[in-house]
Design a protein around this motif. Structure first.
Motif, mmCIF file in Angstrom:
data_model
loop_
_atom_site.group_PDB
_atom_site.id
_atom_site.type_symbol
_atom_site.label_atom_id
_atom_site.label_comp_id
_atom_site.label_asym_id
_atom_site.label_seq_id
_atom_site.Cartn_x
_atom_site.Cartn_y
_atom_site.Cartn_z
ATOM 1 N N TRP A 119 0.845 -1.204 0.000
ATOM 2 C CA TRP A 119 0.000 0.000 0.000
ATOM 3 C C TRP A 119 0.876 1.248 0.000
ATOM 4 N N ASN A 120 1.935 1.225 0.771
ATOM 5 C CA ASN A 120 2.812 2.387 0.899
ATOM 6 C C ASN A 120 3.450 2.771 -0.435
ATOM 7 N N VAL A 121 3.934 1.766 -1.189
ATOM 8 C CA VAL A 121 4.629 2.078 -2.444
ATOM 9 C C VAL A 121 3.667 2.215 -3.622
ATOM 10 N N LEU A 122 2.648 1.370 -3.678
ATOM 11 C CA LEU A 122 1.747 1.401 -4.834
ATOM 12 C C LEU A 122 0.914 2.675 -4.890
ATOM 13 N N THR A 123 0.566 3.220 -3.727
ATOM 14 C CA THR A 123 -0.219 4.458 -3.688
ATOM 15 C C THR A 123 0.666 5.685 -3.513
ATOM 16 N N TRP A 124 1.985 5.488 -3.651
ATOM 17 C CA TRP A 124 2.958 6.585 -3.614
ATOM 18 C C TRP A 124 2.915 7.364 -2.300
ATOM 19 N N GLN A 125 2.706 6.682 -1.193
ATOM 20 C CA GLN A 125 2.718 7.350 0.105
ATOM 21 C C GLN A 125 4.146 7.648 0.546
ATOM 22 N N ASN A 126 5.044 6.664 0.328
ATOM 23 C CA ASN A 126 6.463 6.801 0.676
ATOM 24 C C ASN A 126 6.669 7.145 2.150
ATOM 25 N N GLN A 153 2.305 2.994 -16.302
ATOM 26 C CA GLN A 153 2.561 4.247 -15.600
ATOM 27 C C GLN A 153 2.422 4.104 -14.079
ATOM 28 N N PHE A 154 2.105 2.901 -13.643
ATOM 29 C CA PHE A 154 1.953 2.664 -12.211
ATOM 30 C C PHE A 154 3.319 2.372 -11.590
ATOM 31 N N TYR A 155 3.369 2.341 -10.283
ATOM 32 C CA TYR A 155 4.629 2.055 -9.598
ATOM 33 C C TYR A 155 5.146 0.680 -9.995
ATOM 34 N N VAL A 156 4.235 -0.284 -10.148
ATOM 35 C CA VAL A 156 4.590 -1.627 -10.596
ATOM 36 C C VAL A 156 3.745 -1.966 -11.812
ATOM 37 N N ASP A 157 4.405 -2.378 -12.882
ATOM 38 C CA ASP A 157 3.697 -2.713 -14.118
ATOM 39 C C ASP A 157 3.183 -4.146 -14.050
ATOM 40 N N ALA A 158 2.252 -4.391 -13.137
ATOM 41 C CA ALA A 158 1.670 -5.721 -12.959
ATOM 42 C C ALA A 158 0.361 -5.574 -12.199
ATOM 43 N N ILE A 159 -0.566 -6.464 -12.483
ATOM 44 C CA ILE A 159 -1.824 -6.419 -11.746
ATOM 45 C C ILE A 159 -1.691 -7.101 -10.390
ATOM 46 N N ILE A 199 -5.532 -3.119 -4.660
ATOM 47 C CA ILE A 199 -4.895 -1.799 -4.655
ATOM 48 C C ILE A 199 -4.734 -1.278 -6.081
ATOM 49 N N GLN A 200 -4.225 -2.106 -6.973
ATOM 50 C CA GLN A 200 -3.996 -1.689 -8.357
ATOM 51 C C GLN A 200 -5.296 -1.290 -9.054
ATOM 52 N N LEU A 201 -6.352 -2.066 -8.850
ATOM 53 C CA LEU A 201 -7.623 -1.762 -9.507
ATOM 54 C C LEU A 201 -8.269 -0.508 -8.926
ATOM 55 N N ALA A 202 -8.097 -0.295 -7.629
ATOM 56 C CA ALA A 202 -8.606 0.936 -7.017
ATOM 57 C C ALA A 202 -7.920 2.149 -7.627
ATOM 58 N N LEU A 203 -6.630 2.015 -7.886
ATOM 59 C CA LEU A 203 -5.885 3.099 -8.525
ATOM 60 C C LEU A 203 -6.314 3.277 -9.980
ATOM 61 N N TYR A 204 -6.482 2.177 -10.686
ATOM 62 C CA TYR A 204 -6.844 2.249 -12.101
ATOM 63 C C TYR A 204 -8.215 2.904 -12.298
ATOM 64 N N PHE A 205 -9.166 2.547 -11.472
ATOM 65 C CA PHE A 205 -10.523 3.089 -11.598
ATOM 66 C C PHE A 205 -10.704 4.392 -10.797
ATOM 67 N N ASP A 206 -9.581 4.927 -10.320
ATOM 68 C CA ASP A 206 -9.581 6.195 -9.600
ATOM 69 C C ASP A 206 -10.537 6.169 -8.408
ATOM 70 N N MET A 207 -10.490 5.060 -7.667
ATOM 71 C CA MET A 207 -11.357 4.894 -6.502
ATOM 72 C C MET A 207 -10.579 4.991 -5.191
ATOM 73 N N ASN A 208 -9.294 5.309 -5.289
ATOM 74 C CA ASN A 208 -8.469 5.399 -4.085
ATOM 75 C C ASN A 208 -8.516 6.818 -3.533
ATOM 76 N N PRO A 209 -8.977 7.008 -2.302
ATOM 77 C CA PRO A 209 -9.047 8.362 -1.717
ATOM 78 C C PRO A 209 -7.670 9.010 -1.650
ATOM 79 N N THR A 210 -7.627 10.303 -1.854
ATOM 80 C CA THR A 210 -6.345 11.017 -1.770
ATOM 81 C C THR A 210 -5.860 11.119 -0.328
ATOM 82 N N ASN A 211 -6.788 11.126 0.604
ATOM 83 C CA ASN A 211 -6.409 11.138 2.020
ATOM 84 C C ASN A 211 -5.793 9.791 2.381
#
Length: 338
Positions: free
Chosen positions: A28-35, A130-136, A283-295
């Motif tokens: 979650w930390n890396v895929l959603t670019w929280q760092n 264009q995602f952090y990891v090019d894999a589903i 996580i990947q699908l939430a990002l792809y469909f823009d369903m991941n909250p920015t918070n």
């Protein structure tokens, strides 16, 4: 092996669940670019390695208790493959409907992944480029290592019965040599090969050593072993000579302490496998469909809760059903033989 040591008197189930959750934290930390820099979000490497050690211990134990190879493979198949196979089908369907991949690429993805050769095709098309990891589902690489371990264990066990544990010492040394050879190669090739079975074999073997020498470990020496394990990992973790050779043994001391020498925590469920293989695509699908909250807090809670719910129902309605089916098949075969 201590005959009083039963599955009901250890913390393997809760440990595996916590290891799965630890992997989720890191991904979650890396895929959603929280760092986020907190160490809790950077423990996935240790968690996966501990998974392999636990697997080595438990699967060797299981096979020693029932050395019928056909039954062993039947149980392993129905434990691992049904949920995995369903997931690969669903992931392939996603690529069919949403990616720009052609028929060949889609077939390559499905065939490669359904037989656990994920490294041949992590994705279909450029949908995740264009995602952090090019894999589903970047977590699936561990499954081929599990399958390879299952495949060779019965034959390794035969050699063990004939020649003793020195067989496993030899295999451990060979795994270490593989690590050194691979690490000297081109960085891209090295990164791919370091994830393949010969490298992870030393971790499974560390679990087998724990099982074989379990009676040598007791309350008098476990704390010394734990201290040695923790301190050595903290001090030498960045050293390849340590990581390749001694690290699995040091990490196994921590595993055996957590499973047998702390207060037992009993749970009536075990969806660590579901949680592990489902969290990455969620996580990947939430990002792809823009369903991941920015918070970040809402993102973590939302994704974690989603994976938790899916894992619970996957274990209840898929894993348990197929595990029971495997048991029924074994029982029918026994009855027919009689």
């Amino acid at each position: 092996m201590n005959k009083n040591m039963t599955h009901y008197n250890n913390n393997f189930d809760i440990l595996r669940l916590m290891l799965s959750i630890s992997v989720f934290f890191a991904h979650w930390n890396v895929l959603t670019w929280q760092n986020l820099s907190n160490p809790i979000f950077h423990m996935s490497g240790y968690a996966v390695d501990m998974f392999f050690i636990v697997s080595g211990f438990l699967i060797f134990w299981s096979f020693e208790n029932n050395q019928k190879i056909k039954e062993f493979y039947t149980k392993r198949f129905f434990r691992i493959f049904p949920l995995y196979g369903i997931l690969i089908v669903l992931q392939t369907l996603f690529f069919i409907f949403y990616s720009n991949a052609g028929v060949y690429e889609l077939l390559k993805y499905f065939v490669s992944n359904i037989v656990f050769l994920n490294f041949l095709s992590h994705s279909a098309g450029t949908i995740f480029s264009q995602f952090y990891v090019d894999a589903i589902n970047g977590s699936l690489w561990t499954l081929k290592n599990e399958v390879m371990f299952y495949a060779i264990l019965p034959f390794a066990y035969m050699l063990y019965r004939k020649f003793g544990y020195k067989v496993f010492i030899l295999l451990y040394i060979l795994s270490i040599l593989y690590m050194f050879v691979v690490s000297s190669m081109n960085s891209h090739i090295s990164q791919m090969l370091i994830l393949q079975f010969p490298a992870q074999g030393r971790l499974f073997l560390a679990g087998i050593f724990l099982y074989i020498f379990f009676d040598k470990i007791n309350k008098k020496n476990i704390y010394w072993l734990l201290i040695i394990g923790v301190v050595s990992i903290v001090v030498f973790d960045g050293n390849n000579y340590f990581r390749f050779s001694i690290y699995p043994i040091m990490l196994s001391f921590i595993v055996i302490y957590l499973t047998y020498f702390v207060k037992k925590i009993k749970i009536n469920f075990d969806f660590s496998y579901s949680f592990y293989i489902l969290h990455f695509p969620v996580i990947q699908l939430a990002l792809y469909f823009d369903m991941n909250p920015t918070n970040p807090i809402l993102s973590f809670i939302g994704l974690f809760s989603t994976v938790l719910i899916l894992s619970y129902f996957s274990e209840k309605y898929i894993e348990k059903k197929f595990i029971q089916l495997g048991k029924n098949i074994i029982q029918r075969n026994k009855s027919a033989a009689n």
